[in-house]
Design a protein around this motif. Structure first.
Motif, PDB file in Angstrom:
ATOM      1  N   THR A 106      29.330  48.349  41.678  1.00 23.71           N
ATOM      2  CA  THR A 106      30.749  48.597  41.399  1.00 23.71           C
ATOM      3  C   THR A 106      31.622  47.370  41.603  1.00 23.71           C
ATOM      4  O   THR A 106      32.697  47.278  41.012  1.00 23.71           O
ATOM      5  CB  THR A 106      31.265  49.741  42.281  1.00 23.71           C
ATOM      6  OG1 THR A 106      30.945  49.452  43.654  1.00 23.71           O
ATOM      7  CG2 THR A 106      30.622  51.053  41.895  1.00 23.71           C
TER       8      THR A 106
ATOM      9  N   TRP B 165      42.705  52.928  39.464  1.00 23.50           N
ATOM     10  CA  TRP B 165      42.413  54.058  40.357  1.00 23.50           C
ATOM     11  C   TRP B 165      40.980  54.531  40.172  1.00 23.50           C
ATOM     12  O   TRP B 165      40.328  54.963  41.137  1.00 23.50           O
ATOM     13  CB  TRP B 165      43.402  55.184  40.092  1.00 23.50           C
ATOM     14  CG  TRP B 165      44.824  54.764  40.322  1.00 23.50           C
ATOM     15  CD1 TRP B 165      45.776  54.517  39.383  1.00 23.50           C
ATOM     16  CD2 TRP B 165      45.432  54.499  41.586  1.00 23.50           C
ATOM     17  NE1 TRP B 165      46.947  54.108  39.972  1.00 23.50           N
ATOM     18  CE2 TRP B 165      46.766  54.092  41.330  1.00 23.50           C
ATOM     19  CE3 TRP B 165      45.002  54.576  42.910  1.00 23.50           C
ATOM     20  CZ2 TRP B 165      47.654  53.765  42.346  1.00 23.50           C
ATOM     21  CZ3 TRP B 165      45.889  54.244  43.924  1.00 23.50           C
ATOM     22  CH2 TRP B 165      47.200  53.850  43.639  1.00 23.50           C
ATOM     23  N   ILE B 166      40.470  54.440  38.964  1.00 28.33           N
ATOM     24  CA  ILE B 166      39.070  54.805  38.725  1.00 28.33           C
ATOM     25  C   ILE B 166      38.137  53.856  39.471  1.00 28.33           C
ATOM     26  O   ILE B 166      37.138  54.274  40.076  1.00 28.33           O
ATOM     27  CB  ILE B 166      38.770  54.793  37.212  1.00 28.33           C
ATOM     28  CG1 ILE B 166      39.592  55.860  36.504  1.00 28.33           C
ATOM     29  CG2 ILE B 166      37.277  54.999  36.951  1.00 28.33           C
ATOM     30  CD1 ILE B 166      39.469  55.838  34.996  1.00 28.33           C
TER      31      ILE B 166
ATOM     32  N   LEU C 152      38.830  52.183  42.209  1.00 24.34           N
ATOM     33  CA  LEU C 152      38.905  52.499  43.640  1.00 24.34           C
ATOM     34  C   LEU C 152      38.024  53.700  43.979  1.00 24.34           C
ATOM     35  O   LEU C 152      37.341  53.713  45.009  1.00 24.34           O
ATOM     36  CB  LEU C 152      40.351  52.774  44.047  1.00 24.34           C
ATOM     37  CG  LEU C 152      41.306  51.574  44.067  1.00 24.34           C
ATOM     38  CD1 LEU C 152      42.679  52.003  44.590  1.00 24.34           C
ATOM     39  CD2 LEU C 152      40.759  50.434  44.922  1.00 24.34           C
ATOM     40  N   LEU C 153      38.030  54.711  43.110  1.00 25.43           N
ATOM     41  CA  LEU C 153      37.164  55.875  43.339  1.00 25.43           C
ATOM     42  C   LEU C 153      35.690  55.483  43.267  1.00 25.43           C
ATOM     43  O   LEU C 153      34.871  55.972  44.059  1.00 25.43           O
ATOM     44  CB  LEU C 153      37.475  56.957  42.306  1.00 25.43           C
ATOM     45  CG  LEU C 153      38.826  57.669  42.454  1.00 25.43           C
ATOM     46  CD1 LEU C 153      39.045  58.633  41.298  1.00 25.43           C
ATOM     47  CD2 LEU C 153      38.908  58.404  43.787  1.00 25.43           C
ATOM     48  N   MET C 154      35.349  54.589  42.351  1.00 22.93           N
ATOM     49  CA  MET C 154      33.960  54.137  42.248  1.00 22.93           C
ATOM     50  C   MET C 154      33.543  53.366  43.499  1.00 22.93           C
ATOM     51  O   MET C 154      32.437  53.557  44.019  1.00 22.93           O
ATOM     52  CB  MET C 154      33.798  53.269  41.001  1.00 22.93           C
ATOM     53  CG  MET C 154      33.940  54.014  39.694  1.00 22.93           C
ATOM     54  SD  MET C 154      33.923  52.916  38.259  1.00 22.93           S
ATOM     55  CE  MET C 154      32.276  52.222  38.404  1.00 22.93           C
TER      56      MET C 154
ATOM     57  N   ALA D 131      34.799  53.701  46.462  1.00 19.93           N
ATOM     58  CA  ALA D 131      34.692  54.666  47.557  1.00 19.93           C
ATOM     59  C   ALA D 131      33.414  55.487  47.434  1.00 19.93           C
ATOM     60  O   ALA D 131      32.750  55.775  48.437  1.00 19.93           O
ATOM     61  CB  ALA D 131      35.923  55.579  47.567  1.00 19.93           C
ATOM     62  N   ALA D 132      33.051  55.852  46.195  1.00 18.61           N
ATOM     63  CA  ALA D 132      31.827  56.630  45.994  1.00 18.61           C
ATOM     64  C   ALA D 132      30.593  55.832  46.376  1.00 18.61           C
ATOM     65  O   ALA D 132      29.579  56.408  46.818  1.00 18.61           O
ATOM     66  CB  ALA D 132      31.739  57.078  44.534  1.00 18.61           C
TER      67      ALA D 132
END
Length: 441
Positions: A132, A101-102, A104-106, A108-109
């Motif tokens: 990323t 999940w981390i 995926l957030l990276m 997306a960021a």
């Protein structure tokens, strides 16, 4: 079957201490593998300096610009390698789910940052950049290895030939448990990479996940048939992806006609052809004088061919083959299936990057940005690759410890069996001796 399915359902991993004080003894295989890695890294530094000093001087005003960055990142990477060699693989297995999940957030960021050359692939904080997609490759190796090794196998449900598996159950295990569930986490990653866009990251990540699934036996013949079909239809599918403009441009310039090739590939072929058998000599490349774009990164192998010729290029390929084979042997001798799959995934990443990089510079496949491991400049890639090498060291040392423990247990059992046989023999009455003793009386 329901009881067996419940019994062999995917096991949730539990937390384990992150560090191992002593992962295990150093085997000769691990030492030889690290020696091969050291030779490749040294070779890569020499070739990067040779390929980059002109570009560094003309563009950055410092002929040592690229090599200094590479040495700094290599030093950081070696530190990460040493640290990761003591990280318990059980902790990595526990951490792969929250880390997903981390990642995926990276990813997306990354889309929120300004584009560079039309793509959003980096997180920029101050003067530091992080690609990323490199982190995503490592995470998908760990997560796919966990899911593949946790999936139930058909053989577990038929301990004897008398028990037959129903077609419905066979399809559920093969398709749902062994293919769909391990592949499902890949979908959001690919969607985010498409949005960047990052086609080489998509191809490499998919190839790594597919290799792990095929080598683990997940899906059986279904996975192999799907991989073969995808390979045959890949070019056809890509030509219909009209949303990525640069992809279509590169596919249209992939040709046997030298005049239709894009300038980058054309200059790469000029460099390879100029090298001949023995090359022009170290440092004597002409194409690196700003004729060949990305000569310090994606097309550094072209400079290798030009300066070292066919002999030098072949030597590098042989070194990578030796390195990959040694790594696969380490994975084969790992402590458990999860470690084996992680080792295969890491070696698959190296193998696919080497193959695709050389295939691109030789116009075997369309032009796409894939770096040559340990040769191309790029801090994120180098640091993460060396961190993965630390995981391989941990796998190798734990595997050697487990092998020595198995050998010691086997020797102990053999000694106990021999002692029991000796005791049994001492209590056995020899009939001939008994008759002679009786007759003697």
């Amino acid at each position: 079957m329901e009881a067996a399915r419940r019994q062999y359902r995917q096991k949730e991993t539990t937390w384990a201490p992150p560090l191992q004080r002593d992962p295990g003894p150093w085997s000769r295989l691990v030492i030889n593998w690290m020696a091969t890695l050291a030779v490749i890294m040294a070779f890569g530094l020499v070739m990067l300096y040779s390929a980059s000093y002109t570009t560094g001087y003309l563009r950055m005003g410092d002929s040592l610009h690229y090599i200094k960055q590479q040495i700094l990142c290599m030093a950081i990477g070696i530190g990460c390698m040493a640290a990761m060699s003591y990280v318990d693989h059980r902790f990595l297995r526990w951490a792969c789910k929250p880390c997903y999940w981390i990642v995926l957030l990276m990813l997306a960021a990354t889309l929120a940052f300004p584009p560079l050359n039309g793509c959003r692939r980096w997180i920029r904080l101050g003067g530091l950049t992080l690609q990323t997609s490199e982190v995503a490759k490592f995470e998908m190796i760990l997560l796919t290895a966990h899911l593949a090794s946790s999936a139930p196998q058909i053989g577990r449900f038929r301990p004897s030939l008398k028990e037959k598996v129903r077609l419905k159950d066979w399809l559920f295990i093969r398709i749902v448990r062994q293919i769909i569930l391990p592949v499902l986490p890949l979908v959001p990653v690919l969607v985010l990479l498409i949005m960047e866009p990052h086609m080489s990251g998509i191809l490499l990540t998919t190839a790594i996940v597919g290799t792990i699934l095929m080598m683990s036996g997940s899906g059986g013949i279904i996975t192999w048939a799907g991989a073969g079909t995808a390979a045959l239809l890949l070019e056809t599918l890509l030509t219909h992806v009209n949303s990525i403009e640069y992809l279509q441009k590169r596919l249209k310039t992939w040709s046997d006609d030298l005049e239709k090739l894009n300038p980058q590939t054309k200059q790469s072929l000029y460099a390879i052809g100029s090298g001949g058998l023995k090359g022009l000599g170290l440092g004597n490349s002409v194409e690196k004088q700003l004729w060949l774009p990305e000569s310090t990164n994606d097309f550094i192998f072209s400079v290798v061919c030009e300066e070292l010729g066919f002999i030098g290029a072949t030597l590098i390929i042989v070194l990578f083959i030796l390195f990959i084979v040694q790594g696969l042997l380490i994975a084969y001798k790992a402590e458990n299936q999860f470690c084996t799959m992680v080792g295969i995934g890491i070696m698959a990443q190296i193998a696919w990057q080497v193959f695709c990089n050389i295939a691109v510079v030789t116009n075997t496949i369309p032009n796409t940005g894939i770096s040559l491991p340990f040769f191309s400049s790029g801090g994120t890639s180098l640091i993460l690759l060396l961190a993965e090498m630390g995981v391989m060291v941990n796998i190798g040392r734990n595997g050697e410890r487990a092998a020595q423990q198995r050998a010691a247990d086997h020797a102990r059992r053999e000694a106990e069996r021999a002692a029991q046989e000796a005791e049994r023999a001492s209590r056995t009455i020899n009939l001939e001796d008994a008759r002679r003793a009786q007759n003697g009386k």
